[in-house]
Design a protein around this motif. Structure first.
Motif, short mmCIF file in Angstrom:
data_model
loop_
_atom_site.label_atom_id
_atom_site.label_comp_id
_atom_site.label_asym_id
_atom_site.label_seq_id
_atom_site.Cartn_x
_atom_site.Cartn_y
_atom_site.Cartn_z
N ALA A 19 39.47 47.02 32.44
CA ALA A 19 38.24 47.55 32.08
C ALA A 19 38.07 47.50 30.56
O ALA A 19 38.80 47.72 29.77
CB ALA A 19 38.20 49.10 32.49
N ALA A 20 36.61 47.18 30.16
CA ALA A 20 36.38 47.05 28.89
C ALA A 20 35.74 48.19 28.46
O ALA A 20 34.81 48.72 29.04
CB ALA A 20 35.44 45.76 28.55
N ALA A 21 36.10 48.68 27.30
CA ALA A 21 35.53 49.96 26.75
C ALA A 21 34.37 49.52 25.87
O ALA A 21 34.70 48.83 24.96
CB ALA A 21 36.43 50.88 25.97
N VAL A 22 33.11 49.63 26.19
CA VAL A 22 31.95 49.17 25.67
C VAL A 22 31.15 50.43 24.98
O VAL A 22 30.63 51.32 26.16
CB VAL A 22 31.14 48.14 26.48
CG1 VAL A 22 30.04 47.72 25.71
CG2 VAL A 22 32.02 47.00 27.03
N SER A 23 30.61 50.47 24.10
CA SER A 23 29.86 51.51 23.43
C SER A 23 28.76 50.81 22.99
O SER A 23 28.69 49.81 22.14
CB SER A 23 30.31 52.38 22.73
OG SER A 23 30.55 51.77 21.33
N ALA A 24 27.25 51.33 23.34
CA ALA A 24 26.00 50.65 22.83
C ALA A 24 25.55 51.37 21.95
O ALA A 24 25.41 52.79 22.14
CB ALA A 24 25.22 50.29 24.05
N LEU A 25 25.07 50.78 20.86
CA LEU A 25 24.71 51.54 19.52
C LEU A 25 23.52 50.77 19.01
O LEU A 25 23.54 49.70 18.79
CB LEU A 25 25.75 51.51 18.45
CG LEU A 25 27.32 52.02 19.00
CD1 LEU A 25 28.25 51.56 18.03
CD2 LEU A 25 27.17 53.49 19.04
N SER A 84 37.39 42.60 19.91
CA SER A 84 36.09 43.16 19.68
C SER A 84 34.90 42.36 18.96
O SER A 84 35.26 41.55 18.27
CB SER A 84 36.04 44.45 18.95
OG SER A 84 36.44 44.39 17.71
N ALA A 85 33.68 42.55 19.29
CA ALA A 85 32.70 42.03 18.49
C ALA A 85 31.38 42.76 18.72
O ALA A 85 31.33 43.81 19.73
CB ALA A 85 32.36 40.53 19.40
N VAL A 86 30.36 43.05 17.84
CA VAL A 86 29.30 43.61 17.75
C VAL A 86 28.25 42.70 18.08
O VAL A 86 28.17 41.44 17.41
CB VAL A 86 28.81 44.04 16.34
CG1 VAL A 86 27.64 44.87 16.32
CG2 VAL A 86 30.02 45.20 16.08
N LEU A 87 27.35 42.79 19.11
CA LEU A 87 26.27 41.72 19.47
C LEU A 87 24.92 42.44 19.23
O LEU A 87 24.67 43.62 19.00
CB LEU A 87 26.28 41.71 21.00
CG LEU A 87 27.60 41.56 21.68
CD1 LEU A 87 27.33 41.41 23.14
CD2 LEU A 87 28.25 40.19 21.08
N TRP A 88 24.04 41.62 18.41
CA TRP A 88 22.84 42.37 17.94
C TRP A 88 21.59 41.38 18.17
O TRP A 88 21.65 40.07 18.30
CB TRP A 88 22.85 42.18 16.25
CG TRP A 88 21.73 42.47 15.53
CD1 TRP A 88 21.45 44.01 15.03
CD2 TRP A 88 20.68 41.56 15.29
NE1 TRP A 88 20.09 43.92 14.67
CE2 TRP A 88 19.63 42.67 14.66
CE3 TRP A 88 20.21 40.55 15.43
CZ2 TRP A 88 18.42 42.17 14.12
CZ3 TRP A 88 19.18 40.07 15.01
CH2 TRP A 88 18.23 40.92 14.31
N SER A 89 20.39 41.97 18.35
CA SER A 89 19.28 41.27 18.63
C SER A 89 18.22 42.31 18.16
O SER A 89 18.31 43.52 17.92
CB SER A 89 18.89 40.65 20.03
OG SER A 89 18.09 39.89 19.76
N ARG A 129 34.25 46.22 23.14
CA ARG A 129 35.77 46.23 23.14
C ARG A 129 36.47 45.63 24.14
O ARG A 129 36.05 45.66 25.05
CB ARG A 129 35.95 47.73 22.62
CG ARG A 129 34.93 48.37 21.49
CD ARG A 129 35.67 48.77 20.30
NE ARG A 129 34.97 48.93 19.09
CZ ARG A 129 35.23 48.92 17.95
NH1 ARG A 129 36.53 48.68 17.65
NH2 ARG A 129 34.37 49.15 17.09
N ARG A 130 37.79 45.75 23.81
CA ARG A 130 39.06 45.32 24.69
C ARG A 130 38.76 43.90 25.15
O ARG A 130 38.71 43.69 26.52
CB ARG A 130 39.03 46.30 25.50
CG ARG A 130 39.70 47.72 25.26
CD ARG A 130 39.56 48.79 26.20
NE ARG A 130 41.18 48.35 27.04
CZ ARG A 130 41.23 48.92 28.44
NH1 ARG A 130 40.62 50.09 28.53
NH2 ARG A 130 42.24 48.55 29.12
#
Length: 543
Positions: free
Chosen positions: A17-23, A64-69, A119-120
């Protein structure tokens, strides 16, 4: 803005499982005098959302990575990540995986920007990325496509061999009135960096020039006419939140920058021009161009816009607050067993720009950041520790009768801000921290400096290198004089004429670093915007 953590829309996850938080970008309410402004591109009639500023990724580590648009109107950010081979072909069968992520809603409160903190993720994996928004009616926007590669995995032994990696760094985008000139192909320095196919880009500050108006035409020093794409927000110095945001929107109109940011993750730093030239906290401007003279007010707006538009991973940078909470900008990005990167903030905690002759220590990092950096360097197990310092260490950078950077033009014992640097260098020696390299920009030329105690007035440190690169799309300056307190020696330097134009590409510079798969070599090149290598230096590690 939604600030809660979200889960992937479909559970086809990678390695569990990928722990993903959207910010979404920071949810600070606008200052009373600054109303949130809907971009002019948003029509009154409902239509498919577009991505007017493209897409980007940032702060990519081994997991991990931050995705932006940014959307043209309200909507929720979505992402699809697919594993691909080095040539970009989607992997099929048991090696093929798709990760679908649902992020936060973009609204006028964030200038319609949004981020997803993924994340993960598996280490050393290349992903094809699709980003899009859904509006309130479920209509899907246009899709932005790009890619990124996570950093190599940590091995069992310190000298474990992983894949090689490379990165570029530079500074100074759209300065001195040199904006997007489509007659010469736009910001060509970004195309030159992109052509080296780096794993990431360290933007060493001055990501915008909020204090430099951009006119439709300006005369270059040699008499040529430079013609810019212009928008209303870049026609004057930035004072309102929308004007600061507009500077970021402007830079992302450049096709070269958008193409690079879609495929090359950025690790962004800020310096002075994200707010105003050579600023420090508490300053009151004496500049007739400004109706707002309180620098702290301007910096809060500038920082908010910067945090909205940069894909930075520190979650504290995305929460409500003043914009000046500790560790919001300075951060550590781990890049596998042989590379750690420490991005500093040499602006938010800075003391006033005096002559630097104080017998007591004055601030450039501040105590909290200094102690964080020492602790982080001590705990690092990476072969190479790269410190991204947005202001140079030994170069003299005058600000009227004061000094803008660390050096004070006195070649004797450390004074003022130099005392803080002396503590850092002494700690590196005391704790036997090896293979520390400093990378900087700011001064609008390129150089290589070697520091050694045998040449220094202050001698409690081990020798090290600092490399300088920039500008990437701005006027040229330099070279600056060196302060000899810490024993620097010029190994190489190259500068263009004062306020020299980016037109020829000859005096626009970036640095390129290759890190060997086993960490045995750290090769630095200084390259101009035409892709021509001006200097090369290969370092080998102390084991």
């Amino acid at each position: 803005m939604d600030s809660h953590s979200t889960q992937p829309a479909r559970r086809t996850l990678l390695k569990g499982a990928a722990a993903v938080s959207a910010l979404a970008a920071t949810s600070l309410s606008a200052p009373p005098a600054v109303a949130a402004v809907r971009p002019a591109a948003v029509p009154l009639a409902a239509r498919r959302l577009s991505l007017p500023s493209g897409i980007s990724t940032g702060d990519v580590s081994s997991d991990s990575a931050v995705l932006w648009s940014r959307a043209s109107g309200p909507g929720r950010l979505h992402a699809s990540l697919r594993l691909v081979d080095p040539e970009g072909r989607v992997l099929r069968g048991r090696h093929g995986r798709t990760l679908n992520l649902r992020g936060s809603r973009a609204s006028a409160a964030t200038d319609f920007t949004a981020k997803i903190d993924a994340r993960r993720l598996p280490a050393g994996a290349r992903f094809a990325v699709e980003l899009y928004f859904e509006d309130e009616h479920g209509r899907r926007s246009e899709t932005g496509r790009g890619s990124f590669t996570t950093a190599p995995a940590h091995g069992r032994g310190r000298w474990h061999e992983s894949r090689p990696q490379s990165f570029v760094w530079s500074a100074d985008t759209a300065g001195q009135g040199y904006g997007i000139n489509e007659e010469i192909g736009g910001m060509r320095g970004y195309a030159a960096m992109h052509a080296t196919r780096p794993d990431f880009f360290l933007h060493s500050g001055d990501t915008i020039y909020a204090d430099g108006p951009i006119a439709a035409e300006m005369e270059e020093p040699d008499g040529n006419i430079w013609r810019n794409v212009v928008t209303e927000e870049v026609s004057k110095v930035a004072e309102t939140l929308n004007e600061y945001r507009g500077r970021h929107r402007y830079n992302m109109m450049d096709a070269n920058l958008r193409a690079m940011y879609a495929e090359v993750p950025v690790i962004a730093q800020w310096d002075d021009h994200e707010t105003v030239n050579n600023w420090y906290p508490g300053e009151i401007l004496d500049d007739p161009r400004y109706t707002v003279r309180d620098v702290d007010t301007l910096a809060t707006r500038g920082r908010r816009a910067w945090q909205e538009y940069m894909p930075i991973a520190d979650r504290r940078a995305l929460r409500p607050g003043t914009g000046f909470e500790p560790t919001r900008i300075y951060r550590h990005v781990e890049r596998g067993p042989h590379l750690d990167l420490f991005a500093l903030d040499m602006r938010s905690h800075k003391s006033p720009n005096t002559d630097g002759q104080e017998t007591e220590q004055t601030r450039i990092l501040g105590e909290d950041q200094l102690q964080w950096l020492i602790r982080s360097l001590r705990s690092s197990r990476a072969t190479w520790k790269v410190i991204g310092n947005d202001l140079p260490l030994g170069l003299i950078v005058p600000d009227g009768a004061g000094q803008e950077s660390i050096a004070n033009a006195d070649h004797g014992k450390p004074l003022g801000r130099e005392l803080e640097l002396a503590r850092l260098l002494s700690a590196i020696k005391k704790h036997k921290i090896k293979n520390v390299v400093f990378l900087t920009g700011d001064v609008h030329y390129c150089a290589a400096h070697h520091y050694s105690p045998e040449r220094a007035a202050f001698r409690d440190f081990t020798p090290f290198w600092e490399f300088v690169a920039g500008p990437i799309n701005a006027g040229s300056f330099g070279p600056n004089e060196l302060d000899l307190t810490f024993g620097p020696r010029v190994d190489f330097q190259q500068a263009g004429p004062p306020l020299g134009s980016p037109r020829s590409g000859e005096h626009q510079y970036f640095g390129h670093v290759d890190v060997a798969g086993d960490g045995s070599e750290f090769t630095v090149k200084l390259i101009n915007a035409n892709g021509k290598v001006q200097y090369t230096r290969t370092l080998t590690p102390q084991r």
